[in-house]
Design a protein around this motif. Structure first.
Motif: not given
Length: 214
Positions: A66-68, A8, A6, A4, A28, A30, A10, A64
């Motif tokens: 950690d995907g949140i 992002q 760290k 995932q 993105s 890492e 968009k 985002f």
């Protein structure tokens, strides 16, 4: 299984009046990597950094961690720290007092706890002997380390640097490179905005070239 990212971004878009500075930008980073943002002057590198820090509000786009999803303007979680190009140390405060000011006033830590954490960072960065000195007594490389320590003491999830080598000679430039690589071993995710392509190639796992058409 893919790791995932760290951080992002968009479809981030930022305009100033009729000028589009960032146009549906995707990025993105890492976990634990060093990413350098490069490109010619005036292309929007600093603006991009300021949007990640929440110092500039974007017109559109999502962030985002950690995907949140998160809002950069919400500093309550201390997601991103910054080492400014001009360091921005308080000239009337000692190195130690520069470091403990935010932990005590903002994070409400005790002075004793903050001083212990500050001392640990000064030891790590090999500037413990400068703890009671003032910024005017420090070299450029020492100021850089104090600025880094002041950001690290707040325990950000991502640490950003704005032109970290611009005012440094070759020896201090190499010391900064060593520090970034040292922090990477501690799994710190780092973003570097720089004009110094040689430095970027030396330290980076990823490079993101910002162009005027992006």
């Amino acid at each position: 299984m893919n790791k995932q990212p760290k951080l992002q971004l968009k479809n981030v878009t930022k305009t100033f009046g009729t000028k589009v500075v960032l146009d549906c930008l995707n990025l993105s980073v890492e976990t634990g990597s060093i990413l350098s943002i490069v490109g010619p002057s005036g292309v929007g590198k600093t603006t991009l950094l300021r949007t990640i820090l929440g110092l500039e509000k974007v017109d559109r786009g999502q962030f985002f961690l950690d995907g949140i999803a998160f809002t950069p303007q919400d500093h309550s979680q201390n997601n991103v720290g910054i080492v400014f190009q001009d360091y921005r140390l308080f000239p009337n405060l000692s190195v130690m007092d520069n470091l403990i000011l935010a932990p005590v006033r903002v994070q409400k830590k005790s002075s004793i706890q903050a001083q212990q954490e500050a001392q640990n960072l000064l030891d790590l960065l090999q500037i413990s002997e400068q703890a009671q000195q003032y910024p005017f007594q420090l070299s450029g490389g020492q100021k850089q380390r104090v600025a880094i320590a002041r950001s690290l003491i707040l325990r950000p999830k991502i640490l950003c640097y704005d032109e970290p080598t611009s005012a440094l000679d070759s020896q201090n430039r190499q010391q900064v490179a060593n520090l970034l690589q040292q922090f990477q071993k501690l799994s710190m995710t780092q973003l570097v905005v720089t004009h110094d392509l040689d430095f970027a190639r030396q330290v980076s796992d990823q490079m993101f070239e910002l162009r005027s058409e992006q």
